[in-house]
Motif scaffolding. Sequence first.
Motif, PDB file in Angstrom:
ATOM      1  N   UNK A  84     -10.429   1.133  -2.814  1.00 53.32           N
ATOM      2  CA  UNK A  84      -9.979  -0.248  -3.022  1.00 53.32           C
ATOM      3  C   UNK A  84      -9.722  -0.511  -4.499  1.00 53.32           C
ATOM      4  N   UNK A  85     -10.643  -0.029  -5.341  1.00 54.22           N
ATOM      5  CA  UNK A  85     -10.430  -0.160  -6.791  1.00 54.22           C
ATOM      6  C   UNK A  85      -9.219   0.654  -7.222  1.00 54.22           C
ATOM      7  N   UNK A  86      -9.007   1.803  -6.571  1.00 54.85           N
ATOM      8  CA  UNK A  86      -7.888   2.675  -6.923  1.00 54.85           C
ATOM      9  C   UNK A  86      -6.544   2.036  -6.609  1.00 54.85           C
ATOM     10  N   UNK A  87      -6.475   1.247  -5.536  1.00 50.48           N
ATOM     11  CA  UNK A  87      -5.231   0.546  -5.202  1.00 50.48           C
ATOM     12  C   UNK A  87      -4.820  -0.373  -6.350  1.00 50.48           C
ATOM     13  N   UNK A  88      -5.786  -1.139  -6.849  1.00 50.47           N
ATOM     14  CA  UNK A  88      -5.494  -2.057  -7.961  1.00 50.47           C
ATOM     15  C   UNK A  88      -5.083  -1.282  -9.207  1.00 50.47           C
ATOM     16  N   UNK A  89      -5.808  -0.202  -9.504  1.00 53.18           N
ATOM     17  CA  UNK A  89      -5.486   0.590 -10.689  1.00 53.18           C
ATOM     18  C   UNK A  89      -4.115   1.235 -10.601  1.00 53.18           C
ATOM     19  N   UNK A  90      -3.791   1.822  -9.451  1.00 54.06           N
ATOM     20  CA  UNK A  90      -2.507   2.519  -9.317  1.00 54.06           C
ATOM     21  C   UNK A  90      -1.328   1.551  -9.321  1.00 54.06           C
ATOM     22  N   UNK A  91      -1.509   0.376  -8.729  1.00 56.41           N
ATOM     23  CA  UNK A  91      -0.434  -0.619  -8.752  1.00 56.41           C
ATOM     24  C   UNK A  91      -0.162  -1.070 -10.192  1.00 56.41           C
ATOM     25  N   UNK A  92      -1.238  -1.244 -10.976  1.00 50.95           N
ATOM     26  CA  UNK A  92      -1.063  -1.617 -12.376  1.00 50.95           C
ATOM     27  C   UNK A  92      -0.367  -0.534 -13.176  1.00 50.95           C
ATOM     28  N   UNK A  93      -0.741   0.732 -12.933  1.00 50.35           N
ATOM     29  CA  UNK A  93      -0.086   1.835 -13.622  1.00 50.35           C
ATOM     30  C   UNK A  93       1.382   1.952 -13.256  1.00 50.35           C
ATOM     31  N   UNK A  94       1.687   1.767 -11.960  1.00 50.14           N
ATOM     32  CA  UNK A  94       3.080   1.858 -11.504  1.00 50.14           C
ATOM     33  C   UNK A  94       3.942   0.761 -12.111  1.00 50.14           C
ATOM     34  N   UNK A  95       3.344  -0.401 -12.325  1.00 50.76           N
ATOM     35  CA  UNK A  95       4.090  -1.515 -12.909  1.00 50.76           C
ATOM     36  C   UNK A  95       4.548  -1.197 -14.330  1.00 50.76           C
ATOM     37  N   UNK A  96       3.819  -0.297 -15.004  1.00 52.81           N
ATOM     38  CA  UNK A  96       4.158   0.065 -16.381  1.00 52.81           C
ATOM     39  C   UNK A  96       4.947   1.372 -16.474  1.00 52.81           C
ATOM     40  N   UNK A 186      -9.350  12.805  -0.993  1.00 50.12           N
ATOM     41  CA  UNK A 186      -8.146  12.561  -0.193  1.00 50.12           C
ATOM     42  C   UNK A 186      -8.070  11.113   0.267  1.00 50.12           C
ATOM     43  N   UNK A 187      -9.209  10.548   0.673  1.00 50.95           N
ATOM     44  CA  UNK A 187      -9.218   9.145   1.101  1.00 50.95           C
ATOM     45  C   UNK A 187      -8.859   8.231  -0.069  1.00 50.95           C
ATOM     46  N   UNK A 188      -9.467   8.502  -1.226  1.00 53.28           N
ATOM     47  CA  UNK A 188      -9.163   7.702  -2.418  1.00 53.28           C
ATOM     48  C   UNK A 188      -7.708   7.878  -2.812  1.00 53.28           C
ATOM     49  N   UNK A 189      -7.216   9.112  -2.721  1.00 49.13           N
ATOM     50  CA  UNK A 189      -5.843   9.405  -3.116  1.00 49.13           C
ATOM     51  C   UNK A 189      -4.819   8.730  -2.206  1.00 49.13           C
ATOM     52  N   UNK A 190      -5.156   8.588  -0.930  1.00 47.38           N
ATOM     53  CA  UNK A 190      -4.283   7.814  -0.038  1.00 47.38           C
ATOM     54  C   UNK A 190      -4.124   6.396  -0.576  1.00 47.38           C
ATOM     55  N   UNK A 191      -5.234   5.820  -1.034  1.00 50.17           N
ATOM     56  CA  UNK A 191      -5.204   4.449  -1.570  1.00 50.17           C
ATOM     57  C   UNK A 191      -4.394   4.367  -2.861  1.00 50.17           C
ATOM     58  N   UNK A 196       0.514   2.573  -5.630  1.00 53.72           N
ATOM     59  CA  UNK A 196       1.638   2.872  -6.514  1.00 53.72           C
ATOM     60  C   UNK A 196       2.964   2.780  -5.764  1.00 53.72           C
ATOM     61  N   UNK A 197       2.995   3.304  -4.534  1.00 55.37           N
ATOM     62  CA  UNK A 197       4.232   3.282  -3.750  1.00 55.37           C
ATOM     63  C   UNK A 197       4.688   1.859  -3.475  1.00 55.37           C
TER      64      UNK A 197
END
Length: 258
Positions: A84-96, A186-191, A196-197
Amino acid sequence: MPDISTTMLIVLCAAAAAAGWIDAVVGGGGLLLLPALLLGLPHAHPATVLGTNKAVAVVGTTGAAVTYLRKAPVDVRLAFRIGTAAVAGSAGGAALAGGISKDALRPLIMAVLLVVGAFVAFRPAFGTAPSASPVSRQRVLLAIGLAGLGIGFYDGLIGPGTGTFLVLALTALLHLDLVTASATAKIVNVCTNAGALAMFAYQGMVLWQLAALMAVFNLAGSMIGARMALKKGSGFVRGVLLSVVGALVVKLGFEQWG
């Protein structure tokens, strides 16, 4: 579908299959898949390459996660808390990610590989067996912050090596063996891939037709890799990790300075 020759399309599909296998065993399939996409899409914007990479990877990662969950002793609740934390982090990284220069990707990937390879090579007992002692709450929170937000942000911004970083972080912080760490990763990486996607898709930075074709091969490779890791154990995972890192360092070094 972008204008790609049949030969290059075959190369990309083969790279997707190999990346799926690598990602399922040790993580870091993007270290193979992203350079292949950069080669196959030389005129595409870097963010489009990254977005297409995520669309392919999320399918294979999900297949590997399902395969692991059937047999590996994974704490699913903890994995989803980190995810769940990874979703927020990856979305922020993708935005940049739109500000990333394609010329900057190769040396960054090489630095990632060298750090990972050196760490594993000089710690031969790392991840060979889980710790018998319980994991403290502080370590769990650190795993959520580092493996979730931190590595998630990196995954959205650049991506390659995320699975490997997750395996290393989860092994070190939660005292897991390498197979259980791979399953949890793998579970975290799915998130992280999904977060990011979603951002790349919102920005229109995904080549969906190409991604759909490559995803079929990525899924097949990832499911084969997960089954092999479960069957052969942590020693096999460590050997594959070191082999992959060494080969890719040589390859990228030749492309950079050869």
